[in-house]
Each structure stands twice: as C-alpha cells, then as structure tokens.
Design a protein around this motif. Structure first.
Motif, PDB file in Angstrom:
ATOM      1  N   SER A 185     -43.182  17.440 -10.993  1.00 30.87           N
ATOM      2  CA  SER A 185     -42.016  18.155 -10.475  1.00 30.87           C
ATOM      3  C   SER A 185     -40.843  17.205 -10.295  1.00 30.87           C
ATOM      4  O   SER A 185     -39.683  17.572 -10.526  1.00 30.87           O
ATOM      5  N   ALA A 245     -44.306  30.957  -7.103  1.00 28.79           N
ATOM      6  CA  ALA A 245     -43.120  30.762  -6.266  1.00 28.79           C
ATOM      7  C   ALA A 245     -42.871  31.986  -5.394  1.00 28.79           C
ATOM      8  O   ALA A 245     -42.570  31.866  -4.197  1.00 28.79           O
ATOM      9  N   ASN A 276     -38.544  25.824  -8.082  1.00 30.41           N
ATOM     10  CA  ASN A 276     -39.899  25.283  -8.045  1.00 30.41           C
ATOM     11  C   ASN A 276     -40.018  24.157  -7.019  1.00 30.41           C
ATOM     12  O   ASN A 276     -41.053  24.003  -6.377  1.00 30.41           O
TER      13      ASN A 276
END
Length: 466
Positions: A185, A245, A276
């Motif tokens: 991420s 999410a 995200n």
C-alpha cells in the motif's frame, strides 16, 4: 469388654477436671455397650440421643443427599458425640456408623435436666464440648461452602476470561498479518501527488469521523444494504478492493456523503490509493480498539475478583456501598446468567447509606442467593432474575427474586437447616443457606423467604447503623 471406670473417663480431655462423684453418677446413669462394624449409632432425621462417650473405636458421621452418601467427619476414642446439654437440636442431622468394633458409654438423655440442675462441673465440661464442636463444625462447613462457591466462580471466570483472551490473540495475529501488507500500500501512497491543503482536508475529515464514538447499531440487513451502496459508489469511482473498503467504512459509520467530502480534496487519479489507505487505517484502528476492549474486559474482571474477595483489606467490619458487592457478584456469575438465558433486572436505590459489614462474608451471601436463584430457573431454560434494594425503616433491604418453580411448602421450613439440599451430589453441600443465615445474623440482620410457583423472593435486611 472392660467396664467403664472413673479412671477411663478421666482420660477424656473434656472430663479430666470433673469431680469423681459426678463421673460415677454419669456411669451409673449410662448404658455401656458395643457396636459391630457397620452398625448404626443413630440415623439422620431420627431423635437425637446421648451424649455418647467413645471408649474405644471409631465412628463415621455422614449425611445422605439425594441418595448419595457424603462423609462429614470421624469421631474416635476419647471423643464425645450425640446430644449435649442446652443443645437445641431435637433430631439428628447426620447418620453415625461404627467403623470397626466400637465400645460406647451412652448417657440416658431423659436425665439431662437433672445433670444441668445438680452436676455443674459435668454440665460445664459437656457445654464446652458443644461449643468446640459448633466452632469447628462452623469453620469446616464455611470453608467447604467457600470452596464450592470458589469452584463455581472459577468455572465462570474461565469462560469470562477465555473470550477476551482469545480475542486478543486472534486480533494481534490479524494485526501482524495486516501490517505485513502495508509495504504494498505504501508504494501506491508514496506516488500520490497532493498539496498540503488537500492532505490536511483529508486528515481533518478522517479524524472528525473517528472522533464520533456514538455510532448507531445496525441490523444485519441495514449493514448489508449500506455496504452495497458504498461498494457501488466506490466501483463508480474506480476504487480497488471496493467491497473490503466498504465493509470497513460502514463499521465506522461512513456514508456516501462522507466519501464525497473526501473526494473534494482528492485528485480523481488518486481516489483508489487514498481510499484504500483510509480503509487500511480504519482496519488497523478497529483491531487496536478490539485489543484494547478485550484487555479492558480482562482488567475489569481482575478488578471485580479483587473487590469480590476483598483482597488487601483487614478482617474488621467496614462501611461499604452494598451495591458494589452485588454488582461484583453478578460479574462473577455473568457467564452462568448468559448461559441460562436469564434476563437481569436491577432496581437499585443508589441513595442508600453504606452498611457496616465484613464485605467478604456479605459477598458470600449474594453468591449463594443469586446462584440458587439461577439454579432454580435452570430447568426452564430461561427466566428473570430481579435484584432490588431499598430502605425499609432503619434497615437496608435487599430482595433477590426469581421466576422459577418455587419452593414446595413441605420443604420450606427446612431450607435453612444444615445439610438440607435438593441439589444433586457435587452441586450443593446443604450448607449454603445455613451459612447465609448465620452471616446475616452475625451482622444483626434478618433473612426471610416468600415463595409460590413462579416467584421466589429472599429478603435480606441489615441495620443501617451496623
């Protein structure tokens, strides 16, 4: 068989200072005999006789509870058992049986009044035996009752502690696995190009939403509908992992309006990595919150145990809020309440003055009464436990009510008797209510019971001035 003499009776610790003429009178008014192994001296429920002086041998004392034999103690050579001067007992509460050959001297019970009137030293010696017997018996049974209560509480606490402890392990493992995914991420987040004002706007909105603690409880149907709405919106805006999410956003009460507020500060090209990132942050927050909540639950349980057992306190009476002990007892028995599908009604007068008491013993009263109420409702598979406190004249009154089958009229007079129980072996000593009554009386209080089918109420009163 050797005849009993004064010198033999002098070997009894209790009789060594009794004048010889009184011991001879005792022998002259007694019956000397033997019992073979297994023969009975007396049977539970039959008229109490004696006193009996064990010249040689052993005598086993036991009670029968729901068809099962429960050993109480063993008397041996030099012990005195049976009826004693000033005893209020009329019937034997135990059965006594010879363990091997037994040689006895049994006094004629009908001459007790003459003994009390004319043989002071002999009477005094036997009264002392009775006092010691009561003290030792009381200490033993109170300890047994405490150990039984401790066993019940330990079983409940095992379940109570197991849930949060397992949750901590589970959430900590999940958190570690989640944090391992963060580098992926991070690559996407680091490539985002946003100015400081945009970043501040996203952070301000995020922390504003996180600060809201009073989130509505959604039904499964409502939660599913909200997740579908958010998933659709995220898909329309090209956000990856939209379902995961949306799940996290709904848990924190995010709505489409909140997502649109975020969008105002996020360049459209970066919606997916930013949302995200927010989702990952919320997931981390949720797992940390779960760990904190589980840890707090364990700490609360430990605190309740410490207060319940009255650790770090002396053995003297102290002024205390009676509700603290009741609430801690309910915490200790929480698993049993939930397991039994019991509804709990607490109707407390919080303005009640403190009561001067031995707090640990008072907690034993609440444990026995509440546990008995839960057991009474066990056969129904559900019920309502009601606990009410109020001021009654110069007394604090505590009522513990259940809607179980009630106490039959024929056994109601016996419920406070030693060894009386309707529970199966291993679930009750028959001393719980006897211990409760004794503790209440030690505090200058009173206890009474009202019972009809569908409602049983134990009412305990303690004087406000202690």
């Amino acid at each position: 068989m050797q005849s009993v003499t004064i010198s033999i009776l002098k070997t009894f610790e209790a009789l060594k200072n009794v004048p010889d003429d009184q011991l001879q009178w005792l022998i002259d008014n007694s019956k000397e005999y033997s019992l073979l192994d297994g023969e009975y001296l007396n049977v539970q429920g039959q008229p109490l006789a004696g006193p009996h002086f064990i010249i040689n041998g052993r005598l086993q004392l036991y009670v029968i509870q729901n068809g099962t034999r429960r050993e109480i103690t063993t008397s041996a050579t030099g012990d005195i058992t049976g009826y004693l001067p000033y005893s209020r007992a009329i019937k034997s509460s135990v059965t006594s049986q010879a363990a091997g050959d037994l040689h006895l001297l049994s006094f004629r019970t009908e001459r007790i009044k003459e003994m009390i009137r004319d043989r002071f030293e002999l009477t005094q010696a036997l009264v002392h035996v009775m006092s010691n017997r009561v003290r030792e018996f009381t200490a033993l049974q109170q300890q047994n009752e405490k150990m039984l209560a401790l066993g019940k509480l330990s079983a409940g606490l095992t379940h109570e502690l197991n849930n949060p402890a397992s949750a901590i392990v589970r959430d900590s493992v999940s958190l570690i696995e989640h944090l391992k995914l963060e580098p992926q991420s991070f690559k996407k987040v680091i490539a985002i190009q946003m100015d400081a004002s945009q970043v501040d706007a996203v952070n301000d909105e995020l922390f504003r939403l996180l600060a809201v603690k009073d989130r509505p409880r959604l039904t499964l149907k409502e939660k599913t509908r909200r997740e579908e709405e958010l998933t659709g919106w995220l898909d329309e805006h090209g956000v990856e992992n939209s379902y995961e999410a949306a799940e996290n956003f709904v848990d924190f009460n995010f709505g489409i309006d909140n997502l649109e507020t975020f969008c105002k500060s996020i360049p459209s090209a970066y919606c997916s990595p930013v949302f995200n990132w927010i989702s990952n942050l919320l997931l981390t927050e949720r797992m940390v919150n779960d760990i904190q909540e589980s840890s707090r639950r364990i700490a609360d349980l430990v605190s309740s145990v410490k207060t319940f057992t009255h650790m770090d306190r002396g053995a003297d009476k102290q002024y205390a809020d009676i509700h603290i002990g009741i609430r801690n007892t309910l915490t200790m028995l929480g698993y049993k309440i939930r397991k039994g599908n019991i509804a709990l009604v607490e109707d407390y007068d919080e303005t009640l003055p403190p009561v001067k008491a031995l707090i640990g013993e008072l907690n034993q009263v609440w444990t026995n009464l509440i546990d008995n109420a839960l057991d009474a409702m066990e056969t129904n598979g559900k019920g309502t436990l009601t606990i009410k406190t109020e001021k009654e004249n110069k007394f604090v009154q505590v009522s513990i009510m259940d809607d179980g089958p009630g106490i039959p009229d024929d056994i109601k007079p016996s419920i406070f008797d030693p060894f009386f129980t309707t529970k199966e072996m291993g679930k009750g000593t028959g001393m719980g209510l006897e211990v409760v009554q004794r503790i209440v009386h030690q505090h200058n209080g009173s206890i009474k019971v009202k019972s009809v089918p569908g409602k049983t109420e134990f009412i305990v009163c303690f004087p406000i001035d202690g």
